[in-house]
Design a protein around this motif. Structure first.
Motif, PDB file in Angstrom:
ATOM      1  N   ILE A 148       1.073  -1.273   0.047  1.00  0.00           N
ATOM      2  CA  ILE A 148      -0.011   0.122  -0.066  1.00  0.00           C
ATOM      3  C   ILE A 148       0.926   1.207  -0.041  1.00  0.00           C
ATOM      4  CG2 ILE A 148      -1.768   1.244   1.401  1.00  0.00           C
ATOM      5  CD1 ILE A 148      -2.142  -1.596   2.671  1.00  0.00           C
ATOM      6  N   THR A 149       0.761   1.947  -1.099  1.00  0.00           N
ATOM      7  CA  THR A 149       1.564   3.189  -0.978  1.00  0.00           C
ATOM      8  C   THR A 149       0.857   4.582  -0.525  1.00  0.00           C
ATOM      9  OG1 THR A 149       2.741   2.606  -3.096  1.00  0.00           O
ATOM     10  CG2 THR A 149       2.993   4.658  -2.568  1.00  0.00           C
ATOM     11  N   THR A 150       1.300   5.317   0.260  1.00  0.00           N
ATOM     12  CA  THR A 150       0.633   6.362   0.808  1.00  0.00           C
ATOM     13  C   THR A 150       1.041   7.639   0.022  1.00  0.00           C
ATOM     14  OG1 THR A 150       2.498   6.918   2.326  1.00  0.00           O
ATOM     15  CG2 THR A 150       0.747   5.433   3.139  1.00  0.00           C
ATOM     16  N   ALA A 151       0.287   8.804   0.275  1.00  0.00           N
ATOM     17  CA  ALA A 151       0.344   9.843  -0.590  1.00  0.00           C
ATOM     18  C   ALA A 151       1.799  10.388  -0.482  1.00  0.00           C
ATOM     19  CB  ALA A 151      -0.697  10.972  -0.012  1.00  0.00           C
ATOM     20  N   ASP A 152       2.332  10.247   0.626  1.00  0.00           N
ATOM     21  CA  ASP A 152       3.908  10.660   0.757  1.00  0.00           C
ATOM     22  C   ASP A 152       4.648   9.823   0.108  1.00  0.00           C
ATOM     23  OD1 ASP A 152       4.021   8.666   2.736  1.00  0.00           O
ATOM     24  OD2 ASP A 152       4.873  10.203   4.288  1.00  0.00           O
ATOM     25  N   GLY A 153       4.286   8.898  -0.520  1.00  0.00           N
ATOM     26  CA  GLY A 153       5.325   7.887  -1.129  1.00  0.00           C
ATOM     27  C   GLY A 153       5.992   6.878  -0.040  1.00  0.00           C
ATOM     28  N   THR A 202       5.578   3.201   1.644  1.00  0.00           N
ATOM     29  CA  THR A 202       4.923   1.868   1.101  1.00  0.00           C
ATOM     30  C   THR A 202       4.686   1.163   2.455  1.00  0.00           C
ATOM     31  OG1 THR A 202       5.975   1.974  -0.970  1.00  0.00           O
ATOM     32  CG2 THR A 202       5.306  -0.110  -0.123  1.00  0.00           C
ATOM     33  N   VAL A 203       3.797   0.487   2.711  1.00  0.00           N
ATOM     34  CA  VAL A 203       3.254  -0.256   3.845  1.00  0.00           C
ATOM     35  C   VAL A 203       2.961  -1.742   3.395  1.00  0.00           C
ATOM     36  CG1 VAL A 203       1.988  -0.480   5.895  1.00  0.00           C
ATOM     37  CG2 VAL A 203       2.535   1.798   5.094  1.00  0.00           C
ATOM     38  N   ILE A 204       3.625  -2.512   4.013  1.00  0.00           N
ATOM     39  CA  ILE A 204       3.503  -4.034   3.461  1.00  0.00           C
ATOM     40  C   ILE A 204       3.037  -4.707   4.749  1.00  0.00           C
ATOM     41  CG2 ILE A 204       4.451  -6.123   2.309  1.00  0.00           C
ATOM     42  CD1 ILE A 204       6.215  -4.267   0.902  1.00  0.00           C
ATOM     43  N   PRO A 205       1.704  -5.460   4.518  1.00  0.00           N
ATOM     44  CA  PRO A 205       1.262  -6.396   5.740  1.00  0.00           C
ATOM     45  C   PRO A 205       1.878  -7.543   5.784  1.00  0.00           C
ATOM     46  CG  PRO A 205      -0.689  -5.955   4.125  1.00  0.00           C
ATOM     47  CD  PRO A 205       0.386  -5.093   3.656  1.00  0.00           C
ATOM     48  N   VAL A 206       2.090  -8.187   6.780  1.00  0.00           N
ATOM     49  CA  VAL A 206       2.785  -9.382   7.059  1.00  0.00           C
ATOM     50  C   VAL A 206       1.971 -10.198   7.885  1.00  0.00           C
ATOM     51  CG1 VAL A 206       4.634 -10.969   7.570  1.00  0.00           C
ATOM     52  CG2 VAL A 206       5.095  -8.586   6.314  1.00  0.00           C
ATOM     53  N   CYS A 249       2.973  -8.127  11.675  1.00  0.00           N
ATOM     54  CA  CYS A 249       3.639  -6.703  11.619  1.00  0.00           C
ATOM     55  C   CYS A 249       3.187  -6.050  10.266  1.00  0.00           C
ATOM     56  CB  CYS A 249       5.242  -7.113  11.904  1.00  0.00           C
ATOM     57  SG  CYS A 249       5.922  -7.892  10.228  1.00  0.00           S
ATOM     58  N   PHE A 250       3.856  -4.652  10.030  1.00  0.00           N
ATOM     59  CA  PHE A 250       3.710  -4.008   8.954  1.00  0.00           C
ATOM     60  C   PHE A 250       5.363  -3.593   8.776  1.00  0.00           C
ATOM     61  CE2 PHE A 250      -0.325  -3.378  10.805  1.00  0.00           C
ATOM     62  CZ  PHE A 250      -1.160  -3.847   9.652  1.00  0.00           C
ATOM     63  N   LEU A 251       5.571  -3.897   7.385  1.00  0.00           N
ATOM     64  CA  LEU A 251       6.855  -3.540   6.651  1.00  0.00           C
ATOM     65  C   LEU A 251       6.708  -2.262   6.169  1.00  0.00           C
ATOM     66  CD1 LEU A 251      10.012  -4.106   6.015  1.00  0.00           C
ATOM     67  CD2 LEU A 251       9.188  -5.261   4.076  1.00  0.00           C
ATOM     68  N   ILE A 252       7.236  -1.260   6.685  1.00  0.00           N
ATOM     69  CA  ILE A 252       7.260   0.397   6.298  1.00  0.00           C
ATOM     70  C   ILE A 252       8.362   0.756   5.514  1.00  0.00           C
ATOM     71  CG2 ILE A 252       6.858   2.438   6.955  1.00  0.00           C
ATOM     72  CD1 ILE A 252       5.366   1.239   9.520  1.00  0.00           C
ATOM     73  N   ILE A 253       8.304   1.050   4.126  1.00  0.00           N
ATOM     74  CA  ILE A 253       9.551   1.445   3.257  1.00  0.00           C
ATOM     75  C   ILE A 253       9.477   2.857   3.101  1.00  0.00           C
ATOM     76  CG2 ILE A 253      10.971   1.098   1.288  1.00  0.00           C
ATOM     77  CD1 ILE A 253       9.723  -1.720   1.258  1.00  0.00           C
ATOM     78  N   GLY A 254      10.199   3.772   3.704  1.00  0.00           N
ATOM     79  CA  GLY A 254      10.087   5.173   3.321  1.00  0.00           C
ATOM     80  C   GLY A 254      10.596   5.575   1.990  1.00  0.00           C
ATOM     81  N   ARG A 255      10.338   6.643   1.844  1.00  0.00           N
ATOM     82  CA  ARG A 255      10.619   7.409   0.276  1.00  0.00           C
ATOM     83  C   ARG A 255      12.264   7.245   0.131  1.00  0.00           C
ATOM     84  NH1 ARG A 255       8.103  13.197   0.408  1.00  0.00           N
ATOM     85  NH2 ARG A 255       9.269  13.054   2.211  1.00  0.00           N
TER      86      ARG A 255
END
Length: 143
Positions: A31-36, A38-42, A83-89
């Motif tokens: 899931i990509t948010t408006a600010d770039g 990315t959130v990936i559910p695990v 968890c959620f894997l959060i990948i920043g811009r």
């Protein structure tokens, strides 16, 4: 020789489990948010199935008639968010765990790995940043 009915029963049960659980159940769609970001559910997936059957002579069957078959099968699936894997811009990654307690020491270690990697990476980057100015100062002093 004909295929035994229990084989068909097991095949059908496994096919239904396969329909319910796939790779996207464990590692969800990004899931990509408006600010770039990315959130990936695990998630953790557990499943089980059982199949059983019996052959028996029917009450009013002819003497050489094939045996009657009775059987059944069942399956269960549990999907638990982990968890959620959060990948920043900027490419940095972090794990946001769901508030479930780790069940074992191994689970706790697995939860700690991303944070430890980030700390080591930050330390190494900090050491590289400090090493470059010192060598530049040495070169200037020698000239």
């Amino acid at each position: 020789m004909n295929e035994h009915p229990i084989s068909n029963l097991m095949t059908e049960t496994m096919a239904k489990i396969k329909e319910m659980v796939d790779v996207n159940t464990i590692i969800g769609q990004p899931i990509t948010t408006a600010d770039g970001t990315t959130v990936i559910p695990v998630s953790k997936v557990a499943f089980g199935f059982g199949t059983g059957g019996s052959e028996f002579a029917a009450k009013h069957a002819a003497e050489n008639a094939p045996l009657a078959f009775g059987g059944g099968g069942g399956a269960g699936v549990t999907v638990s968010p982990v968890c959620f894997l959060i990948i920043g811009r900027d490419g940095s990654a972090d794990i946001l765990g769901v508030n479930a307690q780790a069940a074992s020491t191994v689970d706790r270690l697995v939860e700690m790995i991303p944070g430890a990697i980030n700390k080591v990476s930050s330390f190494v980057e900090g050491r590289k940043g400090k090493a470059a100015p010192q060598s530049a100062q040495t070169v200037e002093a020698d000239e």
